[in-house]
Design an enzyme around this catalytic site. Structure first.
Site, PDB file in Angstrom:
ATOM      1  N   ALA A  34      -9.134  30.787 -57.161  1.00  0.00           N
ATOM      2  CA  ALA A  34      -8.174  31.855 -56.823  1.00  0.00           C
ATOM      3  C   ALA A  34      -8.301  32.958 -57.883  1.00  0.00           C
ATOM      4  O   ALA A  34      -7.326  33.377 -58.508  1.00  0.00           O
ATOM      5  CB  ALA A  34      -6.754  31.308 -56.737  1.00  0.00           C
ATOM      6  N   LEU A  35      -9.522  33.384 -58.075  1.00  0.00           N
ATOM      7  CA  LEU A  35      -9.846  34.254 -59.208  1.00  0.00           C
ATOM      8  C   LEU A  35      -9.209  35.625 -59.085  1.00  0.00           C
ATOM      9  O   LEU A  35      -9.167  36.224 -58.008  1.00  0.00           O
ATOM     10  CB  LEU A  35     -11.372  34.411 -59.317  1.00  0.00           C
ATOM     11  CG  LEU A  35     -12.155  33.102 -59.485  1.00  0.00           C
ATOM     12  CD1 LEU A  35     -13.647  33.397 -59.631  1.00  0.00           C
ATOM     13  CD2 LEU A  35     -11.654  32.292 -60.663  1.00  0.00           C
ATOM     14  N   HIS A  39      -9.321  36.271 -64.762  1.00  0.00           N
ATOM     15  CA  HIS A  39     -10.523  35.438 -64.859  1.00  0.00           C
ATOM     16  C   HIS A  39     -11.770  36.323 -65.028  1.00  0.00           C
ATOM     17  O   HIS A  39     -12.662  36.014 -65.816  1.00  0.00           O
ATOM     18  CB  HIS A  39     -10.727  34.615 -63.584  1.00  0.00           C
ATOM     19  CG  HIS A  39      -9.611  33.679 -63.270  1.00  0.00           C
ATOM     20  ND1 HIS A  39      -8.723  33.883 -62.238  1.00  0.00           N
ATOM     21  CD2 HIS A  39      -9.241  32.512 -63.847  1.00  0.00           C
ATOM     22  CE1 HIS A  39      -7.874  32.877 -62.190  1.00  0.00           C
ATOM     23  NE2 HIS A  39      -8.158  32.034 -63.155  1.00  0.00           N
ATOM     24  N   GLU A 150      -5.358  33.959 -72.952  1.00  0.00           N
ATOM     25  CA  GLU A 150      -4.151  33.790 -73.776  1.00  0.00           C
ATOM     26  C   GLU A 150      -2.900  33.632 -72.925  1.00  0.00           C
ATOM     27  O   GLU A 150      -1.848  33.257 -73.430  1.00  0.00           O
ATOM     28  CB  GLU A 150      -3.966  35.003 -74.689  1.00  0.00           C
ATOM     29  CG  GLU A 150      -4.873  34.990 -75.882  1.00  0.00           C
ATOM     30  CD  GLU A 150      -4.494  36.031 -76.920  1.00  0.00           C
ATOM     31  OE1 GLU A 150      -3.641  36.903 -76.629  1.00  0.00           O
ATOM     32  OE2 GLU A 150      -5.076  35.987 -78.009  1.00  0.00           O
TER      33      GLU A 150
END
Ligand code: PAF
Length: 293
Positions: A34-35, A39, A150
């Site tokens: 589910a980029l 990503h 992060e």
């Protein structure tokens, strides 16, 4: 460029061995698919530092502590492969669950310390699942570098710790959280928000920014955090699991802003759990002096 889709670890290993013979530097970006732009920013960072980039796509059942959450997790391999081809990734490694966890699989990697508290309290077993699969993916790919966002700040610490503790020869590189134009941290879970929830969701990041500024201006941590929690609920979130100030370097709890720190939050908006975090700047010296006076 097309991105090769590999499903079997032996095939992956022989491609990686050939790259090694050519002396190429290899990076891996572990994902559950589910980029989104978050990503892809990691893929681009990986391409800038390595000759070959492997993106792993595996929706890891062991890190879901809720069967409905696992079932609802978006699966969009076709679109993901197209995005990776445009980004220039070399391999999409998408193994089957039976290959990652074959019959008789009996090992769990449990990381102490940094996996406790925060998400570790509210998602029992989650970080064991993450640590176990990440260990496998790092060993299977044999990459030199691995990239993590992060946005999942506690996960990043868990991965750094396991690599250190298990002497896995790989460098972990963190990428900054990528945000929508309105500040909402990008996440595959954002797609589950209704329109009304999506409109409210950016308040979480706004409140984090305001809270970080108040903390850096020397205001009392306890009071600022409790008011921020009320503000999140007033913004329409149904539950705040945690809102905490932790040391940036090791996630230790802190009661004074006397070292680089991070504000971390998990809150529910309807049926969707959102997490976010923000670095908190140290107070200017005159502010510290004022607060102590
Ligand atoms: O952050 C994720 O997408 C997952 O937790 C990870 C690191 C790919 C492990 O399944």
């Amino acid at each position: 460029m097309s991105t090769a889709i590999v499903r079997i670890v032996s095939e992956l290993r022989s491609i990686v061995a050939a790259w090694r013979r050519e002396g190429l530097k290899i990076a891996v970006v572990p994902t559950m698919g589910a980029l989104h732009e978050g990503h892809l920013s990691l893929v681009r960072a990986a391409l800038a530092k390595a000759d070959r980039v492997i993106v792993t796509l595996f929706v890891n059942p062991r890190q879901f502590n809720n069967a409905d959450d696992l079932a609802a997790y978006p699966r969009t391999e076709h679109d993901d492969a197209a995005k990776l081809a445009s980004a220039g990734a070399h391999i999409l490694y998408a193994p089957d669950a039976a290959d990652i966890y074959p019959q008789g699989f009996g090992t769990t990697v449990a990381v102490g310390g940094v996996s406790e508290g925060l998400c570790g309290t509210f998602r029992p077993g989650h970080f064991d699942g993450v640590a176990t699969v990440v260990t496998k993916l790092l060993l299977q790919t044999g990459a030199d570098l691995a990239f993590f966002g992060e946005k999942d700040f506690q996960q990043l610490h868990v991965v750094r710790q396991l690599v250190r503790d298990l002497d896995i020869p790989i460098e972990i590189i963190a990428g900054p959280t990528v945000r929508e134009a309105d500040g909402l941290a990008m996440s595959s879970r954002n797609a589950r928000l209704s329109l009304a929830e999506r409109n409210r969701a950016p308040r979480l990041a706004e409140i984090l920014v305001q809270t970080a500024e108040r903390l850096s201006s020397g205001q009392l941590i306890k009071r600022v955090l409790s008011e921020a929690q009320e503000a999140i609920l007033a913004a329409g979130f149904s539950k705040v699991e945690y809102l905490e100030l932790r040391a940036d370097s090791d996630l230790a709890s802190i009661v004074r802003l006397d070292r680089p720190a991070r504000l971390l939050v998990a809150a529910w908006l309807g049926q969707t759990r959102l997490i976010d975090n923000l670095q908190v700047a140290l107070p200017r010296p005159e502010v510290v002096h004022q607060a102590a006076a």
